[in-house]
Write a protein that holds these residues in place. Sequence first.
Motif, PDB file in Angstrom:
ATOM      1  N   ASN A 313       0.853  -0.960   0.091  1.00  0.00           N
ATOM      2  CA  ASN A 313       0.168   0.033   0.169  1.00  0.00           C
ATOM      3  C   ASN A 313       0.982   1.464   0.083  1.00  0.00           C
ATOM      4  N   PHE A 314       2.009   1.760  -0.428  1.00  0.00           N
ATOM      5  CA  PHE A 314       2.582   2.743  -0.128  1.00  0.00           C
ATOM      6  C   PHE A 314       3.341   2.288  -1.561  1.00  0.00           C
ATOM      7  N   TYR A 315       3.649   3.811  -2.693  1.00  0.00           N
ATOM      8  CA  TYR A 315       3.773   4.171  -4.374  1.00  0.00           C
ATOM      9  C   TYR A 315       4.805   5.045  -4.482  1.00  0.00           C
ATOM     10  N   VAL A 316       5.227   4.679  -5.489  1.00  0.00           N
ATOM     11  CA  VAL A 316       6.280   5.788  -6.105  1.00  0.00           C
ATOM     12  C   VAL A 316       5.712   6.594  -6.741  1.00  0.00           C
ATOM     13  N   ARG A 317       5.594   7.262  -7.021  1.00  0.00           N
ATOM     14  CA  ARG A 317       5.323   8.483  -7.815  1.00  0.00           C
ATOM     15  C   ARG A 317       5.868   8.241  -9.757  1.00  0.00           C
ATOM     16  N   GLY A 318       5.695   9.500 -10.514  1.00  0.00           N
ATOM     17  CA  GLY A 318       6.639   9.396 -11.526  1.00  0.00           C
ATOM     18  C   GLY A 318       7.657  10.814 -11.088  1.00  0.00           C
ATOM     19  N   ASP A 319       7.303  11.223 -10.768  1.00  0.00           N
ATOM     20  CA  ASP A 319       8.056  12.086 -10.061  1.00  0.00           C
ATOM     21  C   ASP A 319       9.116  12.556  -9.529  1.00  0.00           C
ATOM     22  N   GLY A 320       8.955  10.958  -8.467  1.00  0.00           N
ATOM     23  CA  GLY A 320      10.141  10.714  -7.494  1.00  0.00           C
ATOM     24  C   GLY A 320       8.828  10.657  -5.735  1.00  0.00           C
ATOM     25  N   THR A 321       7.572  11.312  -5.544  1.00  0.00           N
ATOM     26  CA  THR A 321       7.338  11.041  -4.948  1.00  0.00           C
ATOM     27  C   THR A 321       6.338  10.107  -4.544  1.00  0.00           C
ATOM     28  N   ARG A 322       6.387  10.276  -2.659  1.00  0.00           N
ATOM     29  CA  ARG A 322       5.448   8.517  -2.023  1.00  0.00           C
ATOM     30  C   ARG A 322       3.898   8.736  -1.788  1.00  0.00           C
ATOM     31  N   VAL A 323       3.368   7.842  -2.090  1.00  0.00           N
ATOM     32  CA  VAL A 323       1.649   7.979  -1.349  1.00  0.00           C
ATOM     33  C   VAL A 323       1.882   6.596  -0.467  1.00  0.00           C
ATOM     34  N   TYR A 324       0.841   6.976   0.693  1.00  0.00           N
ATOM     35  CA  TYR A 324       0.720   5.690   1.616  1.00  0.00           C
ATOM     36  C   TYR A 324      -1.042   5.280   1.829  1.00  0.00           C
ATOM     37  N   PHE A 325      -1.251   3.931   1.597  1.00  0.00           N
ATOM     38  CA  PHE A 325      -3.032   4.734   1.507  1.00  0.00           C
ATOM     39  C   PHE A 325      -3.134   3.470   2.626  1.00  0.00           C
ATOM     40  N   PHE A 326      -4.426   4.595   3.680  1.00  0.00           N
ATOM     41  CA  PHE A 326      -4.370   4.516   4.877  1.00  0.00           C
ATOM     42  C   PHE A 326      -5.884   3.456   5.278  1.00  0.00           C
ATOM     43  N   THR A 327      -5.883   2.725   6.016  1.00  0.00           N
ATOM     44  CA  THR A 327      -7.090   2.462   7.149  1.00  0.00           C
ATOM     45  C   THR A 327      -7.556   2.986   8.147  1.00  0.00           C
ATOM     46  N   GLN A 328      -8.183   3.018   9.070  1.00  0.00           N
ATOM     47  CA  GLN A 328      -9.311   3.834   9.734  1.00  0.00           C
ATOM     48  C   GLN A 328      -8.635   3.208  11.026  1.00  0.00           C
ATOM     49  N   ASP A 329      -8.730   1.679  10.941  1.00  0.00           N
ATOM     50  CA  ASP A 329      -7.584   0.711  12.138  1.00  0.00           C
ATOM     51  C   ASP A 329      -6.596   1.491  11.944  1.00  0.00           C
ATOM     52  N   GLU A 330      -4.944   1.670  10.848  1.00  0.00           N
ATOM     53  CA  GLU A 330      -4.087   1.931  10.762  1.00  0.00           C
ATOM     54  C   GLU A 330      -3.619   3.608  11.733  1.00  0.00           C
TER      55      GLU A 330
END
Length: 379
Positions: A313-330
Amino acid sequence: MDGSYTEGTHTAVCGKRQQFGSRFLSDPALVFHHNAWDSVEWSEEQAAAAERKVQENSTQRVCQEKQVDYEINANKYWNDFYKIHENGFFKDRHWLFTEFPELAPSQNQNHLKDLLSENKGSEVPACRSSEDESGLIIEAQHSCSSVSHGHKTQPSPVEENVTQKLRHLEICADEFPGSSATYRILEVGCGVGNTVFPILQTNNDPRLFVYCCDFSSTAVELVQTNSAYDPSRCFAFVHDLCDEDKSYPVPGDSLDVIILIFVLSAIIPDKMQKAINRLSRLLKPGGMMLLRDYGRYDMAQLRFKKGQCLSENFYVRGDGTRVYFFTQDELDALFTTAGLEKVQNLVDRRLQVNRGKQLTMYRVWIQCKYRKPLLSSTS
């Protein structure tokens, strides 16, 4: 661009912004009548398809060498982003005042006074020290214990030394930016000021002071050179949320509100807990931490291609910045582990519509409010 920068905004109806959950799509034939629909329930088929898509785009991971590069040079990638887009990418977040009324100082101060009044009988004496500021917690607690029990013993040389150091800390605390303010807000990951400037423009209360920081020195420079930037009411500074050795320019227990808007998702998951722990120590008792960020299976997550996944659930965009996608419990685990109490933890499922292209886009965001407990006799 993969679209994962798109933020949660709220549709204006009759000139008034409404909280999410107020516009429902009851007739699918009307889907293109508005730009967005609230609280859109997913069918079992749709949820299963989203899960399959994530499993598919996660099968191929970014090589370890590149992962190290994205972590070490994270500030470079964000600096490049802001050099390219400057202040023309994100829109001002005026919707924040609907979702987070805590950003209205006078209203929240009255609420805090009520809370303090209710708990006045159970609070500990004002001899509490801040472990992250002094590093003298054992000696300070012993000194407080003697005073609270009415003992008038002569202080030892060690206690005198502790007292002098604590007094020095108090003097230093009086000198930090915004020290004369009675209501203090910190935004972490401020970008070019799309949250900060609406707050300053909406609130004319001279008792309000806003701090804002970002990983990107380019972003902070854009904030400082904005015509709306007022050093008497705002302090912008460069700060790495993950840097355990660099302190914030405010003492512990000094902030009323900390804002995290689409920023926690940008850091490596293994460093999130310590980052929240450090921020929690800056809040006053009764202070609030406010978050809005990407939820699991958001459209942006489903759009990633194979080879862009760093970890689950953790990715890198084409420009090198990163993003995670959460759940409520996390998110609940992160905040409660940091000693905060849940006030709100909601999923905002919205259907955004491009009426011109007749496209539908399913967005998933999570909105949280967590409060630092008031002092009690058991603390």
